[in-house]
Motif scaffolding. Sequence first.
Motif, PDB file in Angstrom:
ATOM      1  N   VAL A   1       0.458   4.252  -2.521  1.00  0.00           N
ATOM      2  CA  VAL A   1       0.431   5.826  -2.290  1.00  0.00           C
ATOM      3  C   VAL A   1       1.845   6.397  -2.613  1.00  0.00           C
ATOM      4  CG1 VAL A   1       0.721   7.235  -0.080  1.00  0.00           C
ATOM      5  CG2 VAL A   1      -0.946   4.840  -0.067  1.00  0.00           C
TER       6      VAL A   1
ATOM      7  N   SER B   1       0.807  -1.430  -0.210  1.00  0.00           N
ATOM      8  CA  SER B   1       0.298  -0.470  -0.128  1.00  0.00           C
ATOM      9  C   SER B   1       0.863   1.344  -0.130  1.00  0.00           C
ATOM     10  CB  SER B   1      -1.257   0.355   1.455  1.00  0.00           C
ATOM     11  OG  SER B   1      -0.215   0.018   1.910  1.00  0.00           O
ATOM     12  N   TYR B   2       1.858   0.848   0.926  1.00  0.00           N
ATOM     13  CA  TYR B   2       3.212   1.958   0.579  1.00  0.00           C
ATOM     14  C   TYR B   2       3.245   2.315  -0.515  1.00  0.00           C
ATOM     15  CZ  TYR B   2       6.195   5.582   2.294  1.00  0.00           C
ATOM     16  OH  TYR B   2       6.650   7.076   2.475  1.00  0.00           O
TER      17      TYR B   2
ATOM     18  N   TRP C   1       0.553   7.700   6.854  1.00  0.00           N
ATOM     19  CA  TRP C   1       1.315   6.582   5.864  1.00  0.00           C
ATOM     20  C   TRP C   1       2.133   5.178   6.782  1.00  0.00           C
ATOM     21  CZ3 TRP C   1      -3.422   4.986   5.039  1.00  0.00           C
ATOM     22  CH2 TRP C   1      -2.930   3.413   4.276  1.00  0.00           C
TER      23      TRP C   1
ATOM     24  N   LEU D   1       0.755  11.732  -3.177  1.00  0.00           N
ATOM     25  CA  LEU D   1      -0.188  11.915  -2.192  1.00  0.00           C
ATOM     26  C   LEU D   1       0.352  13.209  -1.228  1.00  0.00           C
ATOM     27  CD1 LEU D   1      -2.220   9.476  -2.276  1.00  0.00           C
ATOM     28  CD2 LEU D   1      -3.060  11.753  -3.164  1.00  0.00           C
TER      29      LEU D   1
ATOM     30  N   SER E   1       1.191  11.475   2.402  1.00  0.00           N
ATOM     31  CA  SER E   1       2.174   9.726   2.220  1.00  0.00           C
ATOM     32  C   SER E   1       2.787   9.444   3.487  1.00  0.00           C
ATOM     33  CB  SER E   1       2.911   9.437   0.647  1.00  0.00           C
ATOM     34  OG  SER E   1       4.221  10.682   0.185  1.00  0.00           O
TER      35      SER E   1
END
Length: 122
Positions: free
Chosen positions: A56, A52-53, A67, A61, A64
């Motif tokens: 991102v 997921s990172y 996160w 974004l 981030s």
Amino acid sequence: MLILVVVAVMTVMEMVLRKVFNIGKREKNRPRYVNNMHKWGEIALIVLFVISYIMVINLDLEWSYLWIAFFFAILQLFRAFMEWKYPIQRGEYIIHLFGAVVLVIFILLVSYTDWLNRFLGF
């Protein structure tokens, strides 16, 4: 530098919590995981975080960096639950629960205020 401040706060508060709740030092020979479900649960969380990172970061974004803090809060909550559910050392889950609360407060402060941008230029 900001991460060092958060780590320092968590370390000092861990020492205070250990004294207040009479939690002994973590036993050196105690295994890191309480059982296989705990081990594989953390591995699964880490794999999900990495995937997921990467997504991102590719989306570019502005939040981030949060996160990472969000991931560690989830990981601390998972550890707290596992140590509460399957206790090996009394009260150790309180330390992880507090760590998650500190990280959530950090996330809220950073996301709802502009102080990180104002002081550090992020």
